[in-house]
Scaffold this motif. Sequence first.
Motif, PDB file in Angstrom:
ATOM      1  N   PHE A  83       0.928  -1.394  -0.036  1.00 38.50           N
ATOM      2  CA  PHE A  83       0.125  -0.022  -0.107  1.00 38.50           C
ATOM      3  C   PHE A  83       0.831   1.106   0.065  1.00 38.50           C
ATOM      4  CE2 PHE A  83      -2.540  -3.401   1.745  1.00 38.50           C
ATOM      5  CZ  PHE A  83      -3.653  -3.228   1.346  1.00 38.50           C
ATOM      6  N   VAL A 108      -0.446  -1.398  -4.777  1.00 43.83           N
ATOM      7  CA  VAL A 108      -2.016  -0.992  -4.720  1.00 43.83           C
ATOM      8  C   VAL A 108      -1.908   0.546  -5.292  1.00 43.83           C
ATOM      9  CG1 VAL A 108      -3.836  -0.585  -3.297  1.00 43.83           C
ATOM     10  CG2 VAL A 108      -2.672  -2.277  -2.886  1.00 43.83           C
ATOM     11  N   THR A 110      -4.823   2.128  -6.036  1.00 43.60           N
ATOM     12  CA  THR A 110      -6.277   2.922  -5.564  1.00 43.60           C
ATOM     13  C   THR A 110      -5.816   3.842  -4.571  1.00 43.60           C
ATOM     14  OG1 THR A 110      -7.105   0.865  -6.244  1.00 43.60           O
ATOM     15  CG2 THR A 110      -8.488   2.475  -4.889  1.00 43.60           C
ATOM     16  N   LEU A 115     -10.561   2.763  -0.560  1.00 44.74           N
ATOM     17  CA  LEU A 115     -10.524   1.290  -0.620  1.00 44.74           C
ATOM     18  C   LEU A 115     -11.521   0.902   0.566  1.00 44.74           C
ATOM     19  CD1 LEU A 115      -6.571   0.446  -0.035  1.00 44.74           C
ATOM     20  CD2 LEU A 115      -8.327  -0.469  -2.055  1.00 44.74           C
ATOM     21  N   GLY A 119     -13.050  -4.277  -1.096  1.00 42.30           N
ATOM     22  CA  GLY A 119     -11.725  -3.955  -1.838  1.00 42.30           C
ATOM     23  C   GLY A 119     -10.570  -4.528  -1.016  1.00 42.30           C
ATOM     24  N   MET A 120     -10.311  -4.404   0.347  1.00 43.99           N
ATOM     25  CA  MET A 120      -9.192  -4.837   0.854  1.00 43.99           C
ATOM     26  C   MET A 120      -9.151  -6.151   1.075  1.00 43.99           C
ATOM     27  SD  MET A 120      -6.679  -3.394   2.750  1.00 43.99           S
ATOM     28  CE  MET A 120      -7.097  -1.812   3.262  1.00 43.99           C
ATOM     29  N   LEU A 123      -7.927  -7.833  -2.165  1.00 48.03           N
ATOM     30  CA  LEU A 123      -6.725  -7.608  -2.349  1.00 48.03           C
ATOM     31  C   LEU A 123      -5.669  -8.561  -1.548  1.00 48.03           C
ATOM     32  CD1 LEU A 123      -6.445  -3.552  -2.229  1.00 48.03           C
ATOM     33  CD2 LEU A 123      -5.629  -5.182  -4.153  1.00 48.03           C
ATOM     34  N   ALA A 158      -8.322   3.059   6.479  1.00 49.28           N
ATOM     35  CA  ALA A 158      -7.678   2.284   5.553  1.00 49.28           C
ATOM     36  C   ALA A 158      -6.718   1.140   6.568  1.00 49.28           C
ATOM     37  CB  ALA A 158      -6.799   2.797   4.748  1.00 49.28           C
TER      38      ALA A 158
END
Length: 276
Positions: A83, A108, A110, A115, A119-120, A123, A158
Amino acid sequence: ELEKNHCVKGPMPEQMSYLTEWFKEDLPPLDDDDNREFDKFLKSFQGIGFSPRDPLQAVKPLIDWETFDTPQGAPKKRKVLIFSDGCGLCEGLMEFVPEEFVAKTQIVDTPIGELADDGMSSLLRPGWDLVIFASGLDEPASSSVDDILRVQGAVMKAFLSLVQSIQKLDTGTIKSLAVITADTHAEDAELHAEVGAKILTNAGLFGMSNTARMELNIPLQYIDTEYYLSAKTLQSIARELFIGEGFGQDSVRILEKGRYVLRHIMTTAYEVRNRE
């Protein structure tokens, strides 16, 4: 009231007060024969070993992997999820990691504030040997309250989503986690005057990392580095992340002038001045 409930009995002893302090604990150099043997010793137990590149001088081979006589042979290649920060500093960091250590890298792209939990999870679900959360290097546009809270909220949410998602996955899906911030623990008055309050925007990641370390059953390494990063410092961070033997054991500061480890110590030595 506490004494009535038998929670406290008498005055607290003088030696019961503690504080935290940073102590310089550099890793062994990589350019002498003794530490090549030390490298072999570590690798025989963990299969990771030191980087075959010298982070303090020119990039040059240190270990002949073809003749490396350990049970595991060459270092285990790891899958790395990053990230990244908005400036791409973490991407530059990976340039100092030898190919022998990396099987796959995914960055990542994005924006961290976009996020969602789903979505997390998507991943993380493929499984990663190392997740690097470098969004703590991001800074707001200014030191205004609105700018600070905007970035701080996005980064903290996040990271919380990341930790919660790891907990929901099967054990072993994520094997280790690293968190990187920039000068959260700096004591340089000139730097604070120059940068302003925004330098502490992501300071909450330190406490969140300490909590996550207790809740996640994986090694978690908190790294606080410098606001102005040099190539030498990036090389040292790369070594901290990939050598393996101390990963997840400490909270560290990686600076141009060396590596510092956070320790809890008794206040006795710091109280002498007040007793004179």
